[in-house]
Write an enzyme that holds these catalytic residues in place. Structure first.
Site, PDB file in Angstrom:
ATOM      1  N   ASP A  97     -17.490  59.129  38.130  1.00 20.53           N
ATOM      2  CA  ASP A  97     -17.904  58.301  37.005  1.00 20.53           C
ATOM      3  C   ASP A  97     -16.942  57.121  36.984  1.00 20.53           C
ATOM      4  O   ASP A  97     -15.761  57.279  36.662  1.00 20.53           O
ATOM      5  CB  ASP A  97     -17.829  59.092  35.700  1.00 20.53           C
ATOM      6  CG  ASP A  97     -18.185  58.261  34.476  1.00 20.53           C
ATOM      7  OD1 ASP A  97     -18.440  57.045  34.623  1.00 20.53           O
ATOM      8  OD2 ASP A  97     -18.189  58.821  33.363  1.00 20.53           O
ATOM      9  N   TYR A 110     -26.703  43.672  29.661  1.00 20.00           N
ATOM     10  CA  TYR A 110     -26.677  43.809  31.116  1.00 20.00           C
ATOM     11  C   TYR A 110     -26.192  42.498  31.745  1.00 20.00           C
ATOM     12  O   TYR A 110     -25.294  42.492  32.594  1.00 20.00           O
ATOM     13  CB  TYR A 110     -28.068  44.167  31.637  1.00 20.00           C
ATOM     14  CG  TYR A 110     -28.141  44.259  33.146  1.00 20.00           C
ATOM     15  CD1 TYR A 110     -27.675  45.394  33.814  1.00 20.00           C
ATOM     16  CD2 TYR A 110     -28.660  43.216  33.903  1.00 20.00           C
ATOM     17  CE1 TYR A 110     -27.728  45.489  35.190  1.00 20.00           C
ATOM     18  CE2 TYR A 110     -28.723  43.301  35.284  1.00 20.00           C
ATOM     19  CZ  TYR A 110     -28.257  44.430  35.924  1.00 20.00           C
ATOM     20  OH  TYR A 110     -28.316  44.508  37.296  1.00 20.00           O
ATOM     21  N   LYS A 146     -22.601  41.759  33.884  1.00 20.96           N
ATOM     22  CA  LYS A 146     -22.660  41.206  35.241  1.00 20.96           C
ATOM     23  C   LYS A 146     -22.024  39.823  35.291  1.00 20.96           C
ATOM     24  O   LYS A 146     -21.367  39.469  36.276  1.00 20.96           O
ATOM     25  CB  LYS A 146     -24.106  41.142  35.717  1.00 20.96           C
ATOM     26  CG  LYS A 146     -24.737  42.503  35.979  1.00 20.96           C
ATOM     27  CD  LYS A 146     -24.009  43.257  37.079  1.00 20.96           C
ATOM     28  CE  LYS A 146     -24.738  44.533  37.481  1.00 20.96           C
ATOM     29  NZ  LYS A 146     -24.018  45.300  38.529  1.00 20.96           N
ATOM     30  N   SER A 197     -25.792  40.016  39.540  1.00 20.92           N
ATOM     31  CA  SER A 197     -27.221  39.782  39.342  1.00 20.92           C
ATOM     32  C   SER A 197     -27.538  38.298  39.426  1.00 20.92           C
ATOM     33  O   SER A 197     -26.697  37.447  39.106  1.00 20.92           O
ATOM     34  CB  SER A 197     -27.640  40.310  37.963  1.00 20.92           C
ATOM     35  OG  SER A 197     -28.929  39.861  37.611  1.00 20.92           O
TER      36      SER A 197
END
Length: 274
Positions: free
Chosen positions: A58, A151, A155, A138
């Site tokens: 993790d 998100y 990124k 991204s």
């Protein structure tokens, strides 16, 4: 670079991580594949028993990251050559809807987890005077998009830190590339998603977004692997690379639109000194 390299890939059990793991193994490389659940990699372990090491990890657990990297470095006896910082998930929902716990958990993986991996591998790469660190971000890091703002934020933060990192470690022979991925059918919107509790106030916007995005999940992740393999072998790689044919065009369009907006308000911008 040696003829047989050792890769360390996070988020390796599905999507892009799985595709990159398969591509490296099929090219005769060694791979340390890290993921929370490594069971889906069982078929590759049977096919490549000597070249694949599966490690449960993790990335949000900093201590576990450092311990796992030490095990990865020992695999093959000569250290790591290529690190693919790929682990991540999606927090889907409007900014107002997200809870503090959801936001912190999301950034713990998508941003802090990637930072922990970079911090753990860099002393080894620096000591050897070589190595590649591929930071998977991204195509959307240049601006936010409704419902996936966190998100994009994670990124974008990784994108910025990675640019700084590239400048810091190039002097040691370590090459960092920010890989801005396009949209691929990775399962990010299913298995990799945490969703907020929807507020009815945003129902109309959600419907418009669903219509805009449509049903196309994007190409198979395996189609991205050849480009990444070529990138990993370049003697002088770029610091930033858009990975995706359609995504390249979309990023260019977004950059042009932003430049046009700046020019439209240039007069107001120049009213302030500095």
């Amino acid at each position: 670079m040696p003829s047989t390299r050792t890769w360390f890939i996070t988020g390796a059990s599905r999507g892009l991580g799985r595709a990159f793991t398969e591509a490296a193994l099929s090219a005769g490389e060694r791979v340390v594949a890290a993921s929370r659940d490594v069971a889906p990699l069982g078929d590759l372990a049977e096919k490549y028993p000597d070249d694949l090491l599966r490690l449960s990890l993790d990335v949000a657990d900093r201590r576990a990251v450092f311990e796992t990297v030490e095990r990865a470095v020992a695999f093959g006896g000569r250290g790591l050559d290529v690190v693919v910082n790929n682990a991540g998930g999606l927090l889907y929902g409007m900014v107002e809807e997200a809870t503090e716990e959801q936001i912190r958990d999301h950034l713990d993986v998508n941003f802090f987890g990637a930072v922990w991996v970079a911090q753990a591998v860099l002393p080894h790469l620096r000591a050897r005077g070589t190595g590649r660190l591929l930071q998977i971000t991204s195509m959307g890091t240049g601006g936010g998009m409704a419902s996936v703002g966190f998100y994009g934020a994670g990124k974008a933060a990784l994108d910025s830190v990675s640019e700084a990192l590239a400048m810091e470690v190039e002097q040691f022979g370590v090459k960092v590339t920010v890989v801005q991925m396009g949209g691929y059918s990775t399962g990010l919107f299913t298995a990799g998603t945490t969703a907020t509790a929807p507020d009815p106030a945003y129902d109309e916007l959600r419907a418009r977004l669903a219509e805009m995005w449509g049903e196309d999940a994007g190409p198979d992740p395996s189609t991205a692997a050849p480009a990444l393999m070529e990138l990993a072998g370049l003697p002088d790689p770029p610091r930033r690379l858009i990975l995706g044919d359609r995504s390249f065009d979309l990023v260019q369009e977004m950059d042009r639109a932003r430049a046009e907006q700046y020019r439209a308000w240039e007069t107001l911008s120049r009213l302030a000194p500095g």
